[in-house]
Scaffold this active site. Structure first.
Site, PDB file in Angstrom:
ATOM      1  N   CYS A  76      35.771   6.221  14.815  1.00  0.00           N
ATOM      2  CA  CYS A  76      36.412   5.392  14.033  1.00  0.00           C
ATOM      3  C   CYS A  76      36.271   5.131  12.547  1.00  0.00           C
ATOM      4  O   CYS A  76      36.375   6.150  11.696  1.00  0.00           O
ATOM      5  CB  CYS A  76      36.493   4.197  14.838  1.00  0.00           C
ATOM      6  SG  CYS A  76      38.039   2.934  14.587  1.00  0.00           S
ATOM      7  N   HIS A 168      36.986   5.300  20.306  1.00  0.00           N
ATOM      8  CA  HIS A 168      35.560   4.952  20.602  1.00  0.00           C
ATOM      9  C   HIS A 168      35.213   5.551  21.995  1.00  0.00           C
ATOM     10  O   HIS A 168      35.337   4.712  23.076  1.00  0.00           O
ATOM     11  CB  HIS A 168      35.479   3.363  20.766  1.00  0.00           C
ATOM     12  CG  HIS A 168      35.827   2.554  19.481  1.00  0.00           C
ATOM     13  ND1 HIS A 168      34.673   2.108  18.721  1.00  0.00           N
ATOM     14  CD2 HIS A 168      37.087   2.139  18.703  1.00  0.00           C
ATOM     15  CE1 HIS A 168      35.030   1.603  17.457  1.00  0.00           C
ATOM     16  NE2 HIS A 168      36.578   1.605  17.312  1.00  0.00           N
ATOM     17  N   GLU A 170      32.446   5.415  23.316  1.00  0.00           N
ATOM     18  CA  GLU A 170      31.381   4.661  23.687  1.00  0.00           C
ATOM     19  C   GLU A 170      31.603   3.290  24.268  1.00  0.00           C
ATOM     20  O   GLU A 170      30.911   2.703  25.128  1.00  0.00           O
ATOM     21  CB  GLU A 170      30.548   4.242  22.361  1.00  0.00           C
ATOM     22  CG  GLU A 170      30.887   3.099  21.634  1.00  0.00           C
ATOM     23  CD  GLU A 170      31.871   3.452  20.627  1.00  0.00           C
ATOM     24  OE1 GLU A 170      32.481   4.712  20.642  1.00  0.00           O
ATOM     25  OE2 GLU A 170      32.162   2.492  20.113  1.00  0.00           O
TER      26      GLU A 170
HETATM   27  N1  GLN Z   1      40.060  -0.097  10.658  1.00  0.00           N
HETATM   28  C1  GLN Z   1      38.551   0.067  10.185  1.00  0.00           C
HETATM   29  C2  GLN Z   1      38.247   0.652   9.308  1.00  0.00           C
HETATM   30  O1  GLN Z   1      39.420   0.945   8.423  1.00  0.00           O
HETATM   31  C3  GLN Z   1      37.932   1.058  11.616  1.00  0.00           C
HETATM   32  C4  GLN Z   1      38.207   0.299  12.556  1.00  0.00           C
HETATM   33  C5  GLN Z   1      37.180   0.639  13.721  1.00  0.00           C
HETATM   34  O2  GLN Z   1      35.857   1.196  13.348  1.00  0.00           O
HETATM   35  N2  GLN Z   1      37.402   0.194  15.065  1.00  0.00           N
HETATM   36  O3  GLN Z   1      37.297   0.702   8.587  1.00  0.00           O
END
Ligand code: GLN
Length: 193
Positions: A76, A168, A170
């Site tokens: 992410c 994610h 995890e």
């Molecule tokens: N939207 C977040 C970002 O742009 C990432 C979201 C996440 O890591 N769950 O940094």
């Protein structure tokens, strides 16, 4: 088994540490450059990519990770930090992968959802991903392998020792992607070293 770092500046740190430990890795939380010594790999967790990117510079971790010796698994926000292009943003990043990412790419209707990943490098049931304000990849360079898609969008990819996921892994009980990182990337990199 190698020692695997989890970047512990901000974000979903403990969940990654727990999964890695359950797979037999020695886990080290990383906050300072000295914590990177001797690591077989490192996980960059989800969180807020602008914050984590700033802290990576401030704590002087970015130059070592940018050098590219240490295998990295970014999830992410971690994926965003690994990209060399972030659409519409000049926020700090490592830029170790030839990919373009779009932040919060699934839009407001899909802020948070769980979905099967098409094409993920696992056997058995499809891998399921938990997506939270997730990015996806809109363009890849020639050395990037596309390893998974959702709705046709690239959500999992690899370039050599770098693995990036929009979602994610995890946050589910499914440890196969962490295992893939340990077996296919960290262990191989160790053999080549
Ligand atoms: N939207 C977040 C970002 O742009 C990432 C979201 C996440 O890591 N769950 O940094």
């Amino acid at each position: 088994m190698a020692t695997i770092g989890v970047l512990a500046l901000q974000g979903a740190v403990r969940e990654h540490a727990r999964v890695l430990a359950s797979l037999g890795a020695e886990v080290r939380l990383v906050k300072r450059p000295g914590d990177l010594e001797g690591l077989g790999g490192i996980v960059l967790p989800g969180g807020e990519s602008t914050t984590i990117g700033m802290l990576l510079e401030e704590y002087e971790l970015a130059p070592v990770l940018r050098a590219g010796e240490i295998p990295i698994f970014g999830t992410c926000a971690g994926m965003i930090l690994m990209a060399d292009e972030i659409e519409g943003s000049d926020q700090p990043r490592l830029g170790v992968m030839r990919v373009t990412v779009r932040r919060n790419a699934f839009g407001r209707q899909r802020e948070s959802f769980e979905e099967a990943i098409d094409g993920a490098p696992v056997t058995g049931d499809p891998l399921r991903g938990v997506f939270i304000r997730a990015p996806y990849v809109t363009d890849v360079g020639p050395d990037v392998e596309i390893l998974g898609r959702v709705d046709g969008k690239i959500v999992l990819c690899r370039q050599g020792r770098f693995l990036a996921a929009s979602f994610h892994p995890e946050l589910t009980d499914d440890r196969r992607l962490h295992r893939y990182f340990l077996e296919e990337i960290v262990q191989r990199a160790a053999h080549l070293a």
